[in-house]
Design a protein around this motif. Structure first.
Motif, PDB file in Angstrom:
ATOM      1  N   GLU A 295      -6.764  -0.152  -2.812  1.00  0.00           N
ATOM      2  CA  GLU A 295      -5.618  -0.103  -3.722  1.00  0.00           C
ATOM      3  C   GLU A 295      -5.982  -0.615  -5.113  1.00  0.00           C
ATOM      4  O   GLU A 295      -5.492  -0.104  -6.123  1.00  0.00           O
ATOM      5  CB  GLU A 295      -4.473  -0.969  -3.175  1.00  0.00           C
ATOM      6  CG  GLU A 295      -3.858  -0.507  -1.869  1.00  0.00           C
ATOM      7  CD  GLU A 295      -2.815  -1.496  -1.378  1.00  0.00           C
ATOM      8  OE1 GLU A 295      -2.225  -2.208  -2.224  1.00  0.00           O
ATOM      9  OE2 GLU A 295      -2.588  -1.587  -0.164  1.00  0.00           O
TER      10      GLU A 295
ATOM     11  N   SER B  73       1.556  -3.649  -3.541  1.00  0.00           N
ATOM     12  CA  SER B  73       1.210  -2.238  -3.502  1.00  0.00           C
ATOM     13  C   SER B  73       2.359  -1.408  -4.047  1.00  0.00           C
ATOM     14  O   SER B  73       3.531  -1.718  -3.851  1.00  0.00           O
ATOM     15  CB  SER B  73       0.903  -1.819  -2.062  1.00  0.00           C
ATOM     16  OG  SER B  73       0.745  -0.424  -1.983  1.00  0.00           O
TER      17      SER B  73
ATOM     18  N   GLY C 225      -5.066   4.714  -4.720  1.00  0.00           N
ATOM     19  CA  GLY C 225      -3.931   3.813  -4.798  1.00  0.00           C
ATOM     20  C   GLY C 225      -4.137   2.791  -5.894  1.00  0.00           C
ATOM     21  O   GLY C 225      -5.234   2.378  -6.191  1.00  0.00           O
TER      22      GLY C 225
END
Length: 423
Positions: free
Chosen positions: A125, A187, A419
């Motif tokens: 991420e 996230s 991500g």
């Protein structure tokens, strides 16, 4: 390493947390092996079981933990894992038998199985694919750097104060790591709760099979995983018995084990530093050269020990450095390729499959190695390990061109959108 990576606050926080907890890990691991192997005079099988207690949870629960890491908040899972392991390390202080040590280590291994895929998913991420090779090299440098610092500190602390302060420090490092991880950015994509597709809830089994399916469709990663797993299996036949090999030396220093581990850590650090600066490498070629290097170093360890060669405090760590450098050439390119090729939303599952596969090798290897060392002796076992690794590397080199062609035809469509994380 690119300057942009140094300005990535989330990545730096994750790496600092890894640095602190890894130092604590090596403090306690070396203290336990020294205590059990030298002071308790454990048998080869008993020493192998120490490694197994940490590895079995990863093999059994790795795939499930990887699916878990893709479904729920990765930061929360890492913090929880650190705090539980801090408590389990404290319990080692009260261990009076080897079986109590085994139980604590099994629990630590269980929550490590949850932490690793969550950390790899969070890394995906935080870091763009263009910087992933450098990021994985830095991660390896941290691991190997703590492998150098940890044994040195452990030896000093155990000698001066005994093992209890070492376990207290290790527990504290997990707590500090957890506090740092709390500050990680959240996230931007939701991976909490059950996963749904077209109104249908996806089961854990289906999630796991998606990770397996992705691996099966990527021939290059399958070949890399095969090289890594087989070499680990062969290596672990002897690696877990190094303390037994040292006993064969007439004038071995009591600190030789820790210094040898330090040499290995330096070797891995140097390979990580090199690969962080030079990222245009061919992964399969480096992996095969690394396998060969490990074979040569393990074979020479056996030969020199059989000769009862003087100055083991020099050649032992020297060969450890070669082995560590070679191991870095095996692990870093493969892990970077996995991170780059894997979509962010299934990173946990893919690493769960990989960790389960490789850890199974680290379970079978020490167990089988303990039995073979008992039957045939430690020096013949180290020679066999070195020979098999060298043969494996030469076979791989014969088929290298075919393997590398498969790398070039990996479909770009399999790589998911990178991500990112928010503050």
């Amino acid at each position: 390493m690119e300057q942009r990576l140094l300005r990535n606050r989330g990545y730096l926080t994750l790496m600092i947390a890894q640095l602190i907890s890894s130092i604590g890990d090596w403090l306690s691991i070396v203290a336990i092996i020294t205590l059990v192997g030298l002071k308790w005079n454990a048998t080869p099988i008993e020493i192998s079981l120490i490694i197994l207690c940490l590895a079995v949870p990863m093999a059994l629960f790795g795939p499930f933990a990887g699916t878990f890491a893709d479904r729920f908040n990765r930061k929360t899972l890492m913090v929880l894992s650190d705090l539980v392991r801090a408590g389990l390390v404290i319990m080692l202080i009260f261990a009076s038998t080897i079986w109590m040590v085994y139980m604590c280590l099994f629990g630590i291994g269980l929550f490590a199985a949850l932490f690793i895929p969550a950390k790899n998913g969070k890394l995906k991420e935080l870091v763009p694919d263009s910087q992933m090779k450098s990021a994985m090299s830095v991660t390896s440098m941290i691991d190997s750097g703590t492998k150098v610092l940890g044994p040195l500190l452990s030896g000093l602390l155990v000698t001066a104060f005994g093992s209890n302060p070492v376990f207290l420090i290790d527990s504290a490092t997990f707590v500090v790591s957890a506090v740092l991880l709390i500050t990680l950015p959240a996230s931007v994509f939701s991976n909490e709760g059950s996963v749904e597709e077209k109104g249908k809830t996806i089961s854990f089994k289906e999630d796991f099979l998606e990770g397996v399916s992705f691996m099966k469709g990527n021939q290059f990663l399958l070949v890399g995983l095969s090289i890594l797993t087989i070499s680990l299996l062969i290596l672990q036949l002897s690696d877990s018995q190094i303390i037994v090999l040292i006993r064969e030396l007439t004038n071995a220093s009591p600190d030789l084990f820790g210094i040898l581990v330090t040499g290995s850590g330096l070797g891995m650090f140097f390979s990580g530093w090199l690969l962080a600066k030079k990222t245009d490498y061919k992964p399969i070629l480096l992996m095969l050269l690394g396998v060969c290097g490990m074979g040569v170093s393990f074979g020479l360890l056996a030969v020199f020990t059989g000769m009862d060669l003087e100055s083991s405090i020099v050649w032992g760590p020297g060969l450890g450095l070669i082995a560590g450098f070679s191991a870095g050439l095996v692990f870093i390119p493969f892990q970077a390729a996995v991170q780059t090729d894997t979509p962010v939303h299934i990173t946990g599952r893919v690493f769960g499959v990989i960790n389960s596969t490789t850890t199974t090798a680290t379970i079978i290897g020490p167990l089988l190695g303990g039995i073979l060392v008992t039957l045939f002796g430690v020096i013949p076992m180290f020679i066999a390990t070195g020979t098999l690794l060298i043969i494996m590397s030469f076979i791989g080199l014969l088929f290298r061109s075919k393997i590398e062609r498969s790398e070039k035809v990996v479909s770009k469509s399999e790589q998911g959108t990178q991500g990112t994380a928010s503050s």
